[in-house]
Scaffold this active site. Structure first.
Site, PDB file in Angstrom:
ATOM      1  N   THR A  58       2.492   4.262   6.171  1.00 13.74           N
ATOM      2  CA  THR A  58       2.059   5.588   5.710  1.00 13.74           C
ATOM      3  C   THR A  58       3.296   6.454   5.512  1.00 13.74           C
ATOM      4  OG1 THR A  58      -0.058   5.403   6.856  1.00 13.74           O
ATOM      5  CG2 THR A  58       0.694   7.630   6.340  1.00 13.74           C
TER       6      THR A  58
ATOM      7  N   ILE B  40       5.938   4.086   9.651  1.00 13.19           N
ATOM      8  CA  ILE B  40       6.137   5.374   8.969  1.00 13.19           C
ATOM      9  C   ILE B  40       7.163   5.169   7.864  1.00 13.19           C
ATOM     10  CG2 ILE B  40       7.099   7.701   9.229  1.00 13.19           C
ATOM     11  CD1 ILE B  40       4.308   7.524  10.390  1.00 13.19           C
ATOM     12  N   LYS B  41       6.779   5.515   6.640  1.00 14.80           N
ATOM     13  CA  LYS B  41       7.683   5.345   5.503  1.00 14.80           C
ATOM     14  C   LYS B  41       8.516   6.602   5.292  1.00 14.80           C
ATOM     15  CE  LYS B  41       6.560   3.016   1.616  1.00 14.80           C
ATOM     16  NZ  LYS B  41       5.705   2.654   0.459  1.00 14.80           N
ATOM     17  N   LEU B  42       9.817   6.395   5.198  1.00 18.47           N
ATOM     18  CA  LEU B  42      10.769   7.493   4.992  1.00 18.47           C
ATOM     19  C   LEU B  42      11.701   7.136   3.839  1.00 18.47           C
ATOM     20  CD1 LEU B  42      11.802   7.755   8.752  1.00 18.47           C
ATOM     21  CD2 LEU B  42      10.413   9.460   7.571  1.00 18.47           C
TER      22      LEU B  42
END
Length: 337
Positions: free
Chosen positions: A105, A141-143
């Site tokens: 996400t 977690i997508k960064l």
């Protein structure tokens, strides 16, 4: 009754063969499209969620996110932000019902140059998953792989035990910095690198092994394996199945439902092209990057500089479109009274 083992083996799809040496991930927000491909994990991004949120099948999730934003209250801007985070988590939660592994996400791309804001937003997303009864172990977690994004990933992993997927990764510098930060997973892009070369050079078509995106991921994979980095390499952004087959053996590959469908129908023989053993013999040398060295090395790669900034702008634009869509649904009725 079921035919000879040789015949059966010959008919095995390219997708099933790929799964023998690479973890297959579905790249979509449309979770109804996942079932038949039986992926281990799934990835989403703002563009994919925007597309799915406009489909009739997912309007209940949109309504639930809107209700959540309103319930928390506060200024209009705050309500929208909460509704969007909730929407991303609702899609993630539905996807997790269909896969055994993890879902990725994404944090709002507009925060790509603000480490602390990325950390705070990531923790908020994990909190929302927790409220939905989902452990942080099932979330990535997508960064964005900016310097700030990579440092946010390092902090989230080390201080909060939150697993990160570093995205919009186009340069070797980005990959080295991510390895040194000890993040869980990186998503080096393939197709967008090809797009840049097609648009900016005289060469308009490439054999899979010569594809500049394939060569980039191969180099990154070999570097990680040669020097024993634990970070997972997940090739992403594919334009055709040739690119996917040329990266068979990569740790993970995240693939759109359209290309998963093509691999399922394809029964040609597939063998791994990447391996830890081959990586050991590569002539790559280990490098260390502090911030100054990272910025210089990344800046030396014109394609990567352009595609990173372009990728951030595109994801930000789709986040704004999603905000507008939710704003209209949340407040236009009230304003029209």
């Amino acid at each position: 009754m079921s035919g000879s083992p040789v015949k059966r083996q010959r008919m095995e799809s390219a997708l099933d063969q790929l799964k023998q040496f690479t973890t297959v991930v579905a790249d979509t927000g449309d979770f109804n499209a996942i079932d038949e491909y039986k992926p281990q994990d799934a990835t989403t991004n703002p563009s994919l969620i925007l597309a799915a949120a406009q489909m009739p099948a997912y309007q209940e999730l949109v309504e639930e996110a809107i209700a959540y934003g309103k319930k928390l209250g506060g200024p209009q801007e705050e309500q929208i932000k909460n509704a969007i985070d909730k929407l991303f988590v609702l899609f993630g939660a539905e996807i997790l019902k269909k896969i055994p592994g993890r879902v990725s996400t994404e944090v709002d791309a507009r925060l790509s140059f603000d480490k602390d804001a990325m950390v705070a937003r990531a923790r908020r997303i994990i909190e929302l998953y927790k409220e939905a009864g989902i452990s942080k172990d099932r979330i990535l977690i997508k960064l964005s792989s900016t310097w700030e994004g990579i440092q946010a990933g390092k902090e989230l992993e080390e201080q909060h035990g939150i697993h990160c997927n570093m995205t919009l990764l186009f340069s070797f510098a980005q990959a080295v910095a991510c390895a040194e930060a000890g993040v869980t997973l990186i998503s080096p892009f393939v197709g967008r690198i090809l797009d840049w070369h097609v648009a900016n050079t005289d060469k308009k078509s490439y054999e899979p092994q010569e594809d500049p995106g394939v060569k980039s991921v191969t180099k990154i994979y070999n570097y990680y394996k040669k020097f024993g980095y634990k970070t997972i390499v997940m090739g992403a952004s594919f334009r055709n199945t040739g690119e996917i087959k040329a990266l068979a053996g990569c740790d993970f590959l995240t693939i759109s439902p359209k290309l998963l469908g093509e691999l399922l129908k394809d029964s040609s023989k597939l063998a791994p092209t990447l391996s830890v053993k081959a990586a050991q013999t590569s002539d790559l040398e280990k490098i260390h990057l502090d911030e100054k060295a990272f910025r210089w090395l990344h800046n030396e790669d014109q394609m990567a500089v352009e595609k990173l900034s372009d990728g951030i702008r595109k994801f930000a634009a789709d986040a704004i479109k999603l905000e507008r869509m939710l704003t209209e649904r949340m407040f236009s009725a009230e304003n029209g009274k």
